[in-house]
Scaffold this motif. Sequence first.
Motif, PDB file in Angstrom:
ATOM      1  N   TRP A  41     -10.210  -3.755  -6.745  1.00 12.35           N
ATOM      2  CA  TRP A  41      -8.779  -3.555  -6.585  1.00 12.35           C
ATOM      3  C   TRP A  41      -8.248  -2.746  -7.606  1.00 12.35           C
ATOM      4  O   TRP A  41      -6.813  -2.432  -7.672  1.00 12.35           O
ATOM      5  CB  TRP A  41      -8.544  -5.169  -7.044  1.00 12.35           C
ATOM      6  N   VAL A  42      -8.854  -2.005  -8.364  1.00 11.89           N
ATOM      7  CA  VAL A  42      -8.506  -1.024  -9.366  1.00 11.89           C
ATOM      8  C   VAL A  42      -9.206   0.235  -8.970  1.00 11.89           C
ATOM      9  O   VAL A  42     -10.442   0.286  -9.052  1.00 11.89           O
ATOM     10  CB  VAL A  42      -8.579  -1.515 -10.778  1.00 11.89           C
ATOM     11  N   ALA A  43      -8.323   1.265  -8.719  1.00 11.95           N
ATOM     12  CA  ALA A  43      -8.782   2.832  -8.093  1.00 11.95           C
ATOM     13  C   ALA A  43      -8.458   3.862  -9.277  1.00 11.95           C
ATOM     14  O   ALA A  43      -7.467   3.786  -9.328  1.00 11.95           O
ATOM     15  CB  ALA A  43      -8.606   3.057  -6.862  1.00 11.95           C
ATOM     16  N   ARG A  78      -5.059   3.111 -10.037  1.00 13.74           N
ATOM     17  CA  ARG A  78      -4.023   2.576  -8.969  1.00 13.74           C
ATOM     18  C   ARG A  78      -4.391   1.318  -8.377  1.00 13.74           C
ATOM     19  O   ARG A  78      -5.605   0.814  -8.401  1.00 13.74           O
ATOM     20  CB  ARG A  78      -4.502   3.592  -7.803  1.00 13.74           C
ATOM     21  N   ALA A  79      -3.357   0.399  -8.102  1.00 16.33           N
ATOM     22  CA  ALA A  79      -3.615  -0.863  -7.702  1.00 16.33           C
ATOM     23  C   ALA A  79      -3.948  -0.952  -6.218  1.00 16.33           C
ATOM     24  O   ALA A  79      -3.264  -0.096  -5.434  1.00 16.33           O
ATOM     25  CB  ALA A  79      -2.025  -1.796  -7.727  1.00 16.33           C
ATOM     26  N   ASP A  80      -5.185  -1.260  -5.941  1.00 19.68           N
ATOM     27  CA  ASP A  80      -5.746  -0.802  -4.652  1.00 19.68           C
ATOM     28  C   ASP A  80      -6.153  -2.388  -3.821  1.00 19.68           C
ATOM     29  O   ASP A  80      -7.310  -2.266  -3.260  1.00 19.68           O
ATOM     30  CB  ASP A  80      -7.258   0.097  -4.985  1.00 19.68           C
ATOM     31  N   LYS A  81      -5.480  -3.235  -4.021  1.00 26.54           N
ATOM     32  CA  LYS A  81      -5.675  -4.461  -3.128  1.00 26.54           C
ATOM     33  C   LYS A  81      -5.772  -4.480  -1.848  1.00 26.54           C
ATOM     34  O   LYS A  81      -6.297  -4.982  -1.001  1.00 26.54           O
ATOM     35  CB  LYS A  81      -4.683  -5.810  -3.749  1.00 26.54           C
ATOM     36  N   TYR A  82      -4.538  -3.636  -1.389  1.00 27.46           N
ATOM     37  CA  TYR A  82      -4.507  -3.439   0.256  1.00 27.46           C
ATOM     38  C   TYR A  82      -5.006  -1.996   0.352  1.00 27.46           C
ATOM     39  O   TYR A  82      -4.882  -1.055  -0.251  1.00 27.46           O
ATOM     40  CB  TYR A  82      -2.862  -3.482   0.358  1.00 27.46           C
ATOM     41  N   PHE A 132      -3.948 -11.803 -10.210  1.00 26.05           N
ATOM     42  CA  PHE A 132      -2.494 -11.576  -9.340  1.00 26.05           C
ATOM     43  C   PHE A 132      -1.930 -10.635  -9.796  1.00 26.05           C
ATOM     44  O   PHE A 132      -0.533 -10.452  -9.669  1.00 26.05           O
ATOM     45  CB  PHE A 132      -1.639 -12.966  -9.526  1.00 26.05           C
ATOM     46  N   PHE A 133      -2.261  -9.215 -10.702  1.00 23.31           N
ATOM     47  CA  PHE A 133      -1.596  -8.327 -10.847  1.00 23.31           C
ATOM     48  C   PHE A 133      -0.991  -7.557  -9.780  1.00 23.31           C
ATOM     49  O   PHE A 133      -1.569  -7.749  -8.674  1.00 23.31           O
ATOM     50  CB  PHE A 133      -2.474  -7.351 -11.810  1.00 23.31           C
ATOM     51  N   CYS A 134       0.408  -7.621  -9.849  1.00 26.96           N
ATOM     52  CA  CYS A 134       1.188  -6.640  -8.719  1.00 26.96           C
ATOM     53  C   CYS A 134       1.661  -7.869  -7.473  1.00 26.96           C
ATOM     54  O   CYS A 134       1.956  -7.310  -6.435  1.00 26.96           O
ATOM     55  CB  CYS A 134       0.387  -5.333  -8.148  1.00 26.96           C
ATOM     56  N   VAL A 177       0.757  -1.251  -0.023  1.00 21.21           N
ATOM     57  CA  VAL A 177       0.015  -0.116   0.092  1.00 21.21           C
ATOM     58  C   VAL A 177       0.888   1.224   0.136  1.00 21.21           C
ATOM     59  O   VAL A 177       0.588   2.236  -0.523  1.00 21.21           O
ATOM     60  CB  VAL A 177      -1.111  -0.034   1.315  1.00 21.21           C
ATOM     61  N   GLN A 178       1.973   1.241   0.765  1.00 20.34           N
ATOM     62  CA  GLN A 178       2.948   2.197   0.753  1.00 20.34           C
ATOM     63  C   GLN A 178       3.455   2.565  -0.756  1.00 20.34           C
ATOM     64  O   GLN A 178       3.942   3.557  -1.252  1.00 20.34           O
ATOM     65  CB  GLN A 178       4.042   2.214   1.646  1.00 20.34           C
ATOM     66  N   THR A 179       3.631   1.540  -1.509  1.00 17.96           N
ATOM     67  CA  THR A 179       4.452   1.553  -2.820  1.00 17.96           C
ATOM     68  C   THR A 179       3.279   2.133  -4.008  1.00 17.96           C
ATOM     69  O   THR A 179       3.613   2.957  -4.820  1.00 17.96           O
ATOM     70  CB  THR A 179       4.786   0.457  -3.371  1.00 17.96           C
ATOM     71  N   TYR A 180       2.091   1.524  -4.157  1.00 19.72           N
ATOM     72  CA  TYR A 180       1.326   1.669  -4.918  1.00 19.72           C
ATOM     73  C   TYR A 180       0.243   2.955  -4.769  1.00 19.72           C
ATOM     74  O   TYR A 180      -0.406   3.365  -5.797  1.00 19.72           O
ATOM     75  CB  TYR A 180       0.201   0.674  -5.182  1.00 19.72           C
ATOM     76  N   TYR A 181       0.135   3.298  -3.489  1.00 15.56           N
ATOM     77  CA  TYR A 181      -1.004   4.309  -3.347  1.00 15.56           C
ATOM     78  C   TYR A 181      -0.702   5.854  -3.918  1.00 15.56           C
ATOM     79  O   TYR A 181       0.202   6.254  -3.694  1.00 15.56           O
ATOM     80  CB  TYR A 181      -1.386   4.507  -1.749  1.00 15.56           C
ATOM     81  N   PHE A 182      -1.498   6.473  -4.551  1.00 11.91           N
ATOM     82  CA  PHE A 182      -1.218   7.806  -4.940  1.00 11.91           C
ATOM     83  C   PHE A 182      -2.727   8.291  -4.983  1.00 11.91           C
ATOM     84  O   PHE A 182      -3.779   7.606  -5.302  1.00 11.91           O
ATOM     85  CB  PHE A 182      -0.405   7.981  -5.829  1.00 11.91           C
ATOM     86  N   SER A 183      -2.914   9.682  -4.674  1.00 14.19           N
ATOM     87  CA  SER A 183      -4.453  10.107  -4.655  1.00 14.19           C
ATOM     88  C   SER A 183      -4.279  11.597  -5.146  1.00 14.19           C
ATOM     89  O   SER A 183      -3.567  12.432  -4.560  1.00 14.19           O
ATOM     90  CB  SER A 183      -5.327   9.883  -3.516  1.00 14.19           C
ATOM     91  N   GLY A 184      -5.023  12.357  -5.615  1.00 14.88           N
ATOM     92  CA  GLY A 184      -5.313  13.535  -6.024  1.00 14.88           C
ATOM     93  C   GLY A 184      -4.193  14.259  -6.766  1.00 14.88           C
ATOM     94  O   GLY A 184      -3.935  15.531  -6.857  1.00 14.88           O
ATOM     95  N   ALA A 185      -3.411  13.592  -7.355  1.00 13.41           N
ATOM     96  CA  ALA A 185      -2.021  14.068  -7.989  1.00 13.41           C
ATOM     97  C   ALA A 185      -1.741  13.008  -9.101  1.00 13.41           C
ATOM     98  O   ALA A 185      -2.064  11.856  -8.600  1.00 13.41           O
ATOM     99  CB  ALA A 185      -0.798  14.696  -7.113  1.00 13.41           C
ATOM    100  N   ALA A 186      -0.957  13.195 -10.034  1.00 10.17           N
ATOM    101  CA  ALA A 186      -0.354  12.205 -10.826  1.00 10.17           C
ATOM    102  C   ALA A 186       0.541  11.276 -10.251  1.00 10.17           C
ATOM    103  O   ALA A 186       1.214  11.652  -9.143  1.00 10.17           O
ATOM    104  CB  ALA A 186       0.434  12.810 -11.825  1.00 10.17           C
ATOM    105  N   PRO A 187       0.819  10.002 -10.467  1.00  8.98           N
ATOM    106  CA  PRO A 187       1.230   9.062  -9.780  1.00  8.98           C
ATOM    107  C   PRO A 187       3.116   9.498  -9.753  1.00  8.98           C
ATOM    108  O   PRO A 187       3.432   9.949 -10.803  1.00  8.98           O
ATOM    109  CB  PRO A 187       1.186   7.881 -10.639  1.00  8.98           C
ATOM    110  N   GLY A 188       3.692   9.297  -8.552  1.00  8.06           N
ATOM    111  CA  GLY A 188       5.325   9.553  -8.607  1.00  8.06           C
ATOM    112  C   GLY A 188       5.930   8.448  -8.587  1.00  8.06           C
ATOM    113  O   GLY A 188       7.215   8.511  -8.704  1.00  8.06           O
TER     114      GLY A 188
END
Length: 463
Positions: free
Chosen positions: A319-321, A332-336, A409-411, A286-297
């Motif tokens: 699982w996809v946001a 975003r990968a949103d499994k966790y 099983f993506f990601c 979740v720390q690696t894949y999470y982003f919100s309100g902005a372009a992914p970093g």
Amino acid sequence: MKLYRIIDIINMLVVGIVLYLLTGCENMLEVDTPSNQLDAGQVFENVQTANAALAGLYANIWDNSPLSGGSQGSGVLLGSYTDDLVCYYSSGETSGALDLYNNLQIASNSAVYMYWSSAYKEVYMANAIIEGAEKSKSLPEAEKNRIKGEALLMRSILFFYLQNVFGDIPMPLTTDYKINQSLSKTPSVEVLSRLESDFRESADLLSDQYRSAERIFPNRKVAQFMLGKTYMLEGKWNEAEGVLQTIVSSPLYTFEQDITKVFQKSGTHILWQLKPKNTNDPTLEVQTYYFSGAAPGLYALNNDLVGSFSAVDKRRQNWVAPVTVGQDTWYRADKYKNRAANPTEYSVVFRIEEVYLHLAEVLTRQNKLSQALPYINYTRIRAGLSALTGMVSQQAVLEEVLLENRREFFCEMGHRFTDLKRFGRLSTLTSVKPNWKEYHHQWPIPQKELLLNPNLKPQNNGY
């Protein structure tokens, strides 16, 4: 004691028994044990300290290894290397990961080196534990077997991933640096043969009973699953079927019907999971894949992956946001889910769904199509898709297995890379990865390692 409440003790124990932590893998010199450390003999005098040494190994695997959910793990690096993730790193110290995403890796790539070196660090730790358990005169026989079985399993899983990624690899089976510093590469066919033997041995040494209700330590069924995966790489479909059936028929595992609970730590569909270092820490995923309100970093899902889902697929919904900023939308990968307090999630390494889809594949490879379809339909029906029926073409069923593996099983654990490679389909990436070359089915042996040990030559083709 719980696994990660004894990290400070572990650091002392493992430093005493694993010379890597004293000197690093580039200079494994013999040194005296510091006065505040336990030597290997002391570590394996009792079960508590031996378990602490094992806990140190698991802590390293969670933090930085091919099995880690973080930025150096297989889920991230192999996901972006294939077609599941887009990497948004800028150039600089993270350019190793960016070059992997662009399929422009060279032998000096920093991410390639980290993947290799972290795995071999943990192989060395596992060897130290195996040797310590074997030499112990005070451990009860059952505990000695279990400790050796867990360490042997961890070493073998690491070799399994290294072989998938690098092909022919060195296989250090001892802590003797005089031997290890001049090892040559073992051909892949011999690596797999050795893994067969070692997974069988670890299964014999372990029991089905988990030593933690949270399934944070692997059991016999994990070893049997890895044996089945090895058989699949060798094309031994009947042998793979037999060992996978023993897992499916085990009362330990129940298929999770609720899509929202697949990544909750309490599930009986989980074969093995890794616990965060501290209680209630978020997973590395979740720390690696999470982003919100902005372009992914860091990373976002590849549109090609997102497009593989139908609109009604519950995995697409759960699982996809989507993240929309202005006119742009990323996924975003949103499994966790838990980003702060995390009482419900650990990092899942293996789950029963993978056993089902592997079993579907090995049955299909043997033209047992009617037997294979129910195992594909488990995940399809849970996702809200219709069951597959009446398929008579082996190739059509295999295509469905490959597609269902991707959507499920993506990601996770580099699944996309290992599946495409096993199917002989990595070359299909040329349609979505413009720099993909045929020789990219392997990564280069790190240049640092070739300089330290010329016996690792020749370099992998293309590099």
